[in-house]
Motif scaffolding. Structure first.
Motif, short mmCIF file in Angstrom:
data_model
loop_
_atom_site.label_atom_id
_atom_site.label_comp_id
_atom_site.label_asym_id
_atom_site.label_seq_id
_atom_site.Cartn_x
_atom_site.Cartn_y
_atom_site.Cartn_z
N ARG A 1 -6.27 17.19 1.15
CA ARG A 1 -6.62 15.91 1.23
C ARG A 1 -8.68 16.00 0.10
NH1 ARG A 1 -9.72 12.16 4.86
NH2 ARG A 1 -10.29 10.02 4.04
N LYS B 1 0.87 7.15 3.50
CA LYS B 1 0.34 8.69 3.08
C LYS B 1 0.77 9.59 3.00
CE LYS B 1 -4.32 6.14 5.60
NZ LYS B 1 -5.41 6.59 5.95
N VAL C 1 -9.59 9.99 -6.38
CA VAL C 1 -9.39 8.64 -6.00
C VAL C 1 -7.79 9.05 -4.93
CG1 VAL C 1 -7.51 7.03 -6.08
CG2 VAL C 1 -9.93 7.42 -7.48
N THR C 2 -6.90 9.81 -5.57
CA THR C 2 -6.19 10.26 -4.57
C THR C 2 -6.64 10.86 -2.87
OG1 THR C 2 -5.77 12.57 -6.03
CG2 THR C 2 -3.75 10.01 -6.16
N MET D 1 0.86 -0.99 0.24
CA MET D 1 -0.02 0.05 0.38
C MET D 1 0.73 1.71 0.44
SD MET D 1 -3.11 -0.05 0.22
CE MET D 1 -4.51 1.03 1.15
N MET E 1 -7.91 8.54 -0.97
CA MET E 1 -7.48 7.48 -0.55
C MET E 1 -5.90 7.94 0.19
SD MET E 1 -6.10 4.49 -3.59
CE MET E 1 -4.47 4.79 -3.45
N SER E 2 -6.07 9.14 0.33
CA SER E 2 -4.65 10.27 1.26
C SER E 2 -3.89 9.48 0.93
CB SER E 2 -4.65 9.77 3.06
OG SER E 2 -6.19 9.72 3.40
N SER E 3 -3.30 9.99 -0.57
CA SER E 3 -2.07 8.93 -0.82
C SER E 3 -1.85 9.81 -2.58
CB SER E 3 -1.97 7.28 -0.75
OG SER E 3 -0.36 7.23 -1.36
N CYS E 4 -0.46 10.45 -2.75
CA CYS E 4 -0.56 10.39 -4.37
C CYS E 4 0.67 9.87 -5.28
CB CYS E 4 -0.51 12.46 -4.21
SG CYS E 4 0.14 12.74 -5.84
#
Length: 66
Positions: free
Chosen positions: A11, A4, A45-46, A1, A49-52
């Protein structure tokens, strides 16, 4: 995964912009370049998901330090 790296305000802005662009896709049914609104899927989506991935590449992190 993925780790973050997207903080609170970042966000929220991503989710709002993503939803607005996707809404534009459905509201502008007769626009010639309507499919461009689907680019809103990326910030949505980013944000969810809190992730870029781009933030990871450039070493950016907008999450608060613990």
């Amino acid at each position: 995964m993925l780790k973050k790296n997207v903080g609170g305000l970042d966000r929220i802005l991503r989710i709002v912009v993503g939803l607005a662009l996707i809404l534009g896709f459905f509201l502008n049914a007769d626009a010639s370049l309507r499919w461009l609104y689907l680019i809103g899927i990326i910030p949505l989506v980013t944000g969810l998901m809190s992730s870029c991935p781009l933030y990871s590449i450039f070493g950016i992190n907008t999450c608060k330090m613990k």
